[in-house]
Design an enzyme around this catalytic site. Structure first.
Site, mmCIF file in Angstrom:
data_model
loop_
_atom_site.group_PDB
_atom_site.id
_atom_site.type_symbol
_atom_site.label_atom_id
_atom_site.label_comp_id
_atom_site.label_asym_id
_atom_site.label_seq_id
_atom_site.Cartn_x
_atom_site.Cartn_y
_atom_site.Cartn_z
ATOM 1 N N GLU A 1 25.467 -28.194 -42.756
ATOM 2 C CA GLU A 1 24.926 -29.329 -42.008
ATOM 3 C C GLU A 1 25.806 -30.556 -42.209
ATOM 4 O O GLU A 1 26.061 -31.311 -41.271
ATOM 5 C CB GLU A 1 23.489 -29.612 -42.471
ATOM 6 C CG GLU A 1 22.641 -30.358 -41.451
ATOM 7 C CD GLU A 1 22.886 -31.839 -41.423
ATOM 8 O OE1 GLU A 1 22.777 -32.440 -40.329
ATOM 9 O OE2 GLU A 1 23.176 -32.425 -42.482
ATOM 10 N N LEU B 1 18.678 -37.546 -49.826
ATOM 11 C CA LEU B 1 18.226 -36.416 -49.024
ATOM 12 C C LEU B 1 17.622 -35.357 -49.940
ATOM 13 O O LEU B 1 18.239 -34.991 -50.941
ATOM 14 C CB LEU B 1 19.399 -35.809 -48.247
ATOM 15 C CG LEU B 1 20.020 -36.656 -47.142
ATOM 16 C CD1 LEU B 1 21.239 -35.942 -46.566
ATOM 17 C CD2 LEU B 1 19.014 -36.964 -46.053
#
Length: 206
Positions: free
Chosen positions: A32, A25
């Site tokens: 999150e 990522l």
């Protein structure tokens, strides 16, 4: 396990549908990650039997999870891989495809099982997302929308937020998102480490 159980996809993506770069990522957002854990772990407390959620993931997604966090705790982990020699460790299921994984879950967690399945989440990567989006049982997307133009080399397979898909995919009200998740969820844009992002829920009729 009820064979009519639907699938839920959960993903963080940019407004241009980027989901990754170099097998990882391109952002690290603690809030999150906490949201992902809450959503994929939540099971209603009124169940009279032990229930758990399932997280389905591809091999690269599995390998991208730091060793100290594998498997994802409190959830049934299933890795989709064609590599039968892959050592996943005790208690981790493997399957050759999405449908094979569902068949395995039906067999393993049937009505006689001491553990019943609550929800089934597809958590990545791109190939598994594509298989899920094409699957007739997929009816919900839990999306974290990242409002930043980040260079990505992997993209989500369907532009479900675009107008061309508005007759199929519908964005639900935030109150409905909270009801489904089972807890309060921040409404509107969140700022963390220079990133603005927002939690959304999208559904389609099966």
């Amino acid at each position: 396990m009820n064979q009519q159980k639907s699938l839920t996809l959960i993903v963080a993506l940019t407004t241009s549908y980027g989901i990754g770069r170099s097998n990882s990522l391109p952002w690290k957002l603690k809030k999150e990650i906490s949201y992902f854990k809450r959503v994929t772990s939540f099971v209603p407390t009124f169940d009279s039997f032990e229930s758990m959620n399932v997280v389905l993931m591809g091999r690269k997604t599995w390998e991208s999870i730091p060793l100290q966090f594998r498997p994802l705790k409190g959830r049934i982990n299933v890795v989709i891989t064609r590599n039968e020699s892959l050592d996943l460790g005790n208690g981790i299921h493997s399957a050759k495809s999405l449908d094979h994984a569902l068949e395995l879950l039906y067999r393993t967690y049937g009505s006689e099982s001491s553990v019943q399945i609550n929800r089934i989440f597809v958590i990545g990567g791109a190939q598994l997302y594509k298989a899920a989006m094409d699957h007739p049982k997929l009816d919900r997307i839990m999306a974290t929308i990242i409002y930043k133009d980040i260079h990505c080399d992997v993209f989500f397979p369907l532009k479900f937020r675009d107008k061309e898909w508005s007759s199929v995919w519908k964005k639900e009200k935030h109150s409905d998102l909270e009801s489904w998740v089972g807890t309060k969820v921040p409404h509107g844009k969140i700022n963390e480490d220079g990133f603005d992002y927002e939690f959304e829920m999208w559904t389609r009729d099966l």
